[in-house]
Design an enzyme around this catalytic site. Structure first.
Site, PDB file in Angstrom:
ATOM      1  N   VAL A  82     -54.243 -49.401 -81.281  1.00 30.41           N
ATOM      2  CA  VAL A  82     -55.473 -48.388 -80.839  1.00 30.41           C
ATOM      3  C   VAL A  82     -54.992 -47.200 -81.846  1.00 30.41           C
ATOM      4  O   VAL A  82     -54.258 -46.515 -81.958  1.00 30.41           O
ATOM      5  CB  VAL A  82     -55.518 -47.732 -79.515  1.00 30.41           C
ATOM      6  CG1 VAL A  82     -56.524 -46.799 -79.208  1.00 30.41           C
ATOM      7  CG2 VAL A  82     -55.591 -49.121 -78.524  1.00 30.41           C
ATOM      8  N   GLU A 114     -43.495 -59.110 -78.579  1.00 27.21           N
ATOM      9  CA  GLU A 114     -42.285 -58.294 -78.925  1.00 27.21           C
ATOM     10  C   GLU A 114     -42.854 -56.911 -78.939  1.00 27.21           C
ATOM     11  O   GLU A 114     -43.832 -56.560 -79.423  1.00 27.21           O
ATOM     12  CB  GLU A 114     -41.527 -58.438 -80.028  1.00 27.21           C
ATOM     13  CG  GLU A 114     -40.990 -60.069 -79.938  1.00 27.21           C
ATOM     14  CD  GLU A 114     -41.794 -61.062 -80.635  1.00 27.21           C
ATOM     15  OE1 GLU A 114     -41.577 -62.497 -80.217  1.00 27.21           O
ATOM     16  OE2 GLU A 114     -42.992 -60.772 -81.072  1.00 27.21           O
ATOM     17  N   ASN A 119     -39.847 -48.194 -77.741  1.00 23.48           N
ATOM     18  CA  ASN A 119     -41.194 -47.928 -77.645  1.00 23.48           C
ATOM     19  C   ASN A 119     -41.401 -47.801 -76.095  1.00 23.48           C
ATOM     20  O   ASN A 119     -42.137 -48.777 -75.395  1.00 23.48           O
ATOM     21  CB  ASN A 119     -42.295 -48.591 -78.201  1.00 23.48           C
ATOM     22  CG  ASN A 119     -43.466 -48.294 -78.180  1.00 23.48           C
ATOM     23  OD1 ASN A 119     -43.875 -47.426 -77.424  1.00 23.48           O
ATOM     24  ND2 ASN A 119     -44.341 -48.808 -79.077  1.00 23.48           N
ATOM     25  N   TYR A 126     -47.213 -52.404 -70.815  1.00 23.27           N
ATOM     26  CA  TYR A 126     -47.379 -53.782 -70.792  1.00 23.27           C
ATOM     27  C   TYR A 126     -46.914 -54.151 -69.017  1.00 23.27           C
ATOM     28  O   TYR A 126     -47.150 -55.205 -68.692  1.00 23.27           O
ATOM     29  CB  TYR A 126     -46.327 -54.532 -71.914  1.00 23.27           C
ATOM     30  CG  TYR A 126     -47.016 -54.383 -73.163  1.00 23.27           C
ATOM     31  CD1 TYR A 126     -48.388 -54.788 -73.625  1.00 23.27           C
ATOM     32  CD2 TYR A 126     -46.288 -53.829 -74.199  1.00 23.27           C
ATOM     33  CE1 TYR A 126     -49.081 -54.798 -74.752  1.00 23.27           C
ATOM     34  CE2 TYR A 126     -46.914 -53.806 -75.539  1.00 23.27           C
ATOM     35  CZ  TYR A 126     -48.241 -54.266 -75.847  1.00 23.27           C
ATOM     36  OH  TYR A 126     -48.727 -54.265 -77.164  1.00 23.27           O
TER      37      TYR A 126
END
Length: 164
Positions: A82, A114, A119, A126
């Site tokens: 994004v 992955e 991160n 997720y």
């Protein structure tokens, strides 16, 4: 298919990625990632028939995109991005929703990805979506000092499975 929907009050037009989108895709890719995909990665993905999506705002600006590799009974998310100015508006979720719907339509039971171990923001997003950590790929991502490990995540797609 071109579809217009609202994402937190902003009309967004979604479509499959095309070669004409690549200049805008590359501009976002190079701003977001220290080790971006090359133009060739995107061209190869389009030529191979990967599942792609772009989101454009009302002014036509690219707001986000995704690339996924279909497999037997599964889909593998390769890139979901994004644009910085469009983050926090639910566009990543919109891209995931579109991909999960496609998985259901095509009877694909799992969506894999992955993500860089460092991160934490993406990993949290997720997990909230329903992905679970299922593995580790050592040295998967390029990094400045040494390669970085990747966390392998999987989403079980509800309502998917083998077509009868």
């Amino acid at each position: 298919m071109n579809a217009v929907r609202q994402s937190q009050g902003v009309p967004v037009r979604g479509a499959e990625m095309a070669l004409a989108d690549l200049d805008a895709v590359m501009a976002v890719e190079q701003v977001v990632y220290p080790f971006p995909w090359s133009r060739g990665n995107f061209v190869d993905s389009l030529a191979a028939g990967h599942v792609t999506r772009v989101l454009h705002g009302p002014d036509g600006a690219l707001m986000g995109y995704s690339v996924a590799l279909p497999g037997v009974d599964e889909m593998h998310l390769l890139n979901l991005t994004v644009a910085p100015g469009a983050q926090g508006r639910g566009l990543g979720r919109s891209l995931l929703d579109s991909l999960v719907a496609r998985c259901r339509d095509e009877h694909r039971a799992w969506l894999w990805l992955e993500v860089r171990e460092s991160n934490q923001r993406a990993r949290a997003i997720y997990r909230r979506y329903g992905f679970e950590d299922v593995g580790l790929r050592r040295g998967y991502y390029p990094a400045v000092l040494r390669r970085e490990d990747a966390i392998v995540m999987r989403l079980t797609v509800r309502g998917a499975g083998h077509a009868l």
